[in-house]
Design a protein around this motif. Sequence first.
Motif, short mmCIF file in Angstrom:
data_model
loop_
_atom_site.label_atom_id
_atom_site.label_comp_id
_atom_site.label_asym_id
_atom_site.label_seq_id
_atom_site.Cartn_x
_atom_site.Cartn_y
_atom_site.Cartn_z
N MET A 213 -17.32 7.77 -18.25
CA MET A 213 -18.51 8.44 -18.78
C MET A 213 -18.14 9.85 -19.19
SD MET A 213 -22.08 9.22 -16.82
CE MET A 213 -22.19 7.51 -16.33
N ASN A 214 -18.59 10.30 -20.38
CA ASN A 214 -18.17 11.62 -20.83
C ASN A 214 -18.90 12.73 -20.07
OD1 ASN A 214 -20.65 12.31 -22.14
ND2 ASN A 214 -20.05 11.06 -23.89
N ARG A 215 -18.35 13.94 -20.16
CA ARG A 215 -18.85 15.05 -19.34
C ARG A 215 -20.28 15.43 -19.71
NH1 ARG A 215 -13.60 19.14 -19.15
NH2 ARG A 215 -12.23 17.74 -17.96
N SER A 216 -20.62 15.39 -21.00
CA SER A 216 -21.97 15.80 -21.41
C SER A 216 -23.02 14.88 -20.81
CB SER A 216 -22.08 15.81 -22.94
OG SER A 216 -21.87 14.52 -23.47
N LEU A 217 -22.75 13.58 -20.78
CA LEU A 217 -23.71 12.65 -20.18
C LEU A 217 -23.81 12.91 -18.68
CD1 LEU A 217 -25.63 10.28 -20.32
CD2 LEU A 217 -23.67 8.74 -20.14
N ARG A 218 -22.70 13.19 -18.02
CA ARG A 218 -22.75 13.46 -16.58
C ARG A 218 -23.60 14.70 -16.29
NH1 ARG A 218 -19.55 10.15 -13.74
NH2 ARG A 218 -17.73 9.23 -14.77
N ARG A 219 -23.50 15.74 -17.14
CA ARG A 219 -24.30 16.94 -16.93
C ARG A 219 -25.79 16.64 -17.08
NH1 ARG A 219 -20.02 19.58 -19.78
NH2 ARG A 219 -21.18 19.39 -21.73
N VAL A 220 -26.14 15.85 -18.10
CA VAL A 220 -27.54 15.48 -18.32
C VAL A 220 -28.08 14.71 -17.13
CG1 VAL A 220 -29.08 14.05 -19.70
CG2 VAL A 220 -27.40 15.51 -20.83
N LEU A 221 -27.31 13.75 -16.65
CA LEU A 221 -27.76 12.93 -15.53
C LEU A 221 -27.86 13.74 -14.25
CD1 LEU A 221 -25.69 9.69 -16.20
CD2 LEU A 221 -28.10 10.10 -16.71
N ALA A 222 -26.93 14.66 -14.03
CA ALA A 222 -26.99 15.49 -12.83
C ALA A 222 -28.25 16.34 -12.82
CB ALA A 222 -25.75 16.38 -12.76
N THR B 185 -19.49 2.04 -21.86
CA THR B 185 -19.06 1.88 -23.24
C THR B 185 -19.23 0.43 -23.66
OG1 THR B 185 -17.42 3.64 -22.96
CG2 THR B 185 -17.15 2.18 -24.86
N GLN B 186 -20.15 0.19 -24.57
CA GLN B 186 -20.43 -1.16 -25.02
C GLN B 186 -19.48 -1.57 -26.14
OE1 GLN B 186 -23.24 -3.20 -23.48
NE2 GLN B 186 -22.31 -1.70 -22.11
N VAL B 187 -19.12 -2.85 -26.15
CA VAL B 187 -18.10 -3.37 -27.06
C VAL B 187 -18.72 -4.41 -27.98
CG1 VAL B 187 -15.93 -4.64 -27.19
CG2 VAL B 187 -16.26 -2.91 -25.40
N ASP B 188 -18.38 -4.34 -29.25
CA ASP B 188 -18.84 -5.30 -30.24
C ASP B 188 -18.10 -6.62 -30.02
OD1 ASP B 188 -19.12 -6.85 -32.65
OD2 ASP B 188 -19.70 -5.03 -33.71
N LEU B 189 -18.84 -7.70 -29.84
CA LEU B 189 -18.23 -9.00 -29.57
C LEU B 189 -17.35 -9.45 -30.73
CD1 LEU B 189 -18.13 -11.41 -27.57
CD2 LEU B 189 -20.11 -12.36 -28.75
N ALA B 190 -17.73 -9.12 -31.95
CA ALA B 190 -16.98 -9.58 -33.12
C ALA B 190 -15.66 -8.83 -33.30
CB ALA B 190 -17.84 -9.43 -34.38
N THR B 191 -15.67 -7.51 -33.05
CA THR B 191 -14.47 -6.71 -33.31
C THR B 191 -13.68 -6.37 -32.06
OG1 THR B 191 -15.63 -4.59 -33.08
CG2 THR B 191 -15.70 -5.66 -35.25
N GLY B 192 -14.34 -6.45 -30.90
CA GLY B 192 -13.68 -6.05 -29.66
C GLY B 192 -13.58 -4.55 -29.50
N GLN B 193 -14.28 -3.79 -30.35
CA GLN B 193 -14.18 -2.33 -30.34
C GLN B 193 -15.51 -1.69 -29.93
OE1 GLN B 193 -11.24 -0.68 -30.92
NE2 GLN B 193 -10.42 -2.79 -30.92
N PRO B 194 -15.45 -0.48 -29.35
CA PRO B 194 -16.68 0.26 -29.07
C PRO B 194 -17.40 0.63 -30.37
CG PRO B 194 -14.82 1.17 -27.86
CD PRO B 194 -14.25 0.22 -28.87
#
Length: 470
Positions: free
Chosen positions: A1-10, A83-92
Amino acid sequence: MNRSLRRVLAFAIGSLTVMGAGPLFTAVSAGASNGPGGNGNIGGLAGINHLVVIYDENHSFDNLYGLFPGANGISRASDTATTQVDLATGQPYTCLPQTDTHLVGTCLPDQPFDITKYVGADQKTRDLVHRYYQEQIQIDGGKMDKFVTVSDAKGLSLGYYPTDQLPIAKEAARYVLADNFFHAAFGGSFLNHQWLVCACTPVYAHAVSDGSSKDLHTILGSNGLPTKDGQLTTKATGDYAVNTIFPASKPTIPAAQLPLLTNATIGDELSGAGVSWAWYSGGWNNAVAGSADPLFQYHHQPFNYYANFAPGTPGRAHLQDETDFIAAAKAGTLPAVSFVKPIGADNEHPGYTDVLRGENHLRDLINDIRNGPNWSDTAIVITYDEHGGFWDHVAPPTDASHSDIWGPGSRVPTIVISPLAKRGFVDHTLYDTTSILATIERRWDLAPLGTRDANANDLRRAFTLGEGNA
């Protein structure tokens, strides 16, 4: 999880801690177990003479309580899960794809986000797919990374509500919040209502299996998702009903119907033991009279699928209207076990209603009980039938004692409210929907209905009977 999201959640969790100031939050280890109690194993459940189970709709734990202080919430999620992954491409995703009208045109990063920045908790979102095979792909062997790609609501599935905006969060802060409680079976409401009453997946007797339009079996594609999304499992699995199918008994609708079931339910066991009980459903009386509310859900009436509770049988008297429950709570005439099923407008189901309306209805039900004569020996269990297609970061258990081919599915919020309950307590014990059955069975000395409820932890860790809670 990136730092900005952690700050928001905290920051958000800190706000909720202020809201819940007063009780001290304590916790029990996820590894703790009260064991599969056998008959007569009443223990700390003995003081409960009225158990009320309120079965709300379609939200994962992280979606509603992911910011609750002391709980295993969003801030504890791994990067793999967030991080959600696209089933078709296997990429975020670069931007989360969106289909909800409130979110179309946004470019949100591939991480959990606050839904209320785009649609308030007092407004309806669209519904999200929540079906048997789809949820298994979303869980992705415990990676929890394919909710967006499978969902028809796409990025909405990764959204959450600020917990401090939920009226019932105050009750959770005062009493007990279980943060390791999973809905019993993969998929949607029909199947999870069945697991609440029979700890089983129903069998469609004499199912057609010829590939015709009457064949209700599912066909899966190479990616594990249905190419034909039927009411039954694949033919290779058998004739099990797993997706929405309607009862053969009235009230019902002219669509695919499940032949009357004859296997045992918790209702049969309670009746056989002389223990009073009822299933109270919002809108039931009108539906029986042939004037069902548009948001009355026929597949939310699990006992109506059974021969023992069909019209004209003695068991039918156990199926009542939610107004009967409210009257009983106020009069002090609650049965030993009450199941309460609010109608669609009041049950928090996305697409049918908004979160705040459902939460306010829960608050009214709680107050009807708390202000009634039965309160002193009553325990209220509020839980959700399933995740509703919303993401959660905790993988369901897969050990043989607590899982099988049917589930459990994702985590759902569960709150225990009672003068007999612990205070300010976050319970990390492993539970699923069959833990409610286990609680009933062990409190009233009934045999387990199946292996899952036999092995499930009951809810006794939520209670401190005799310790002076008021």
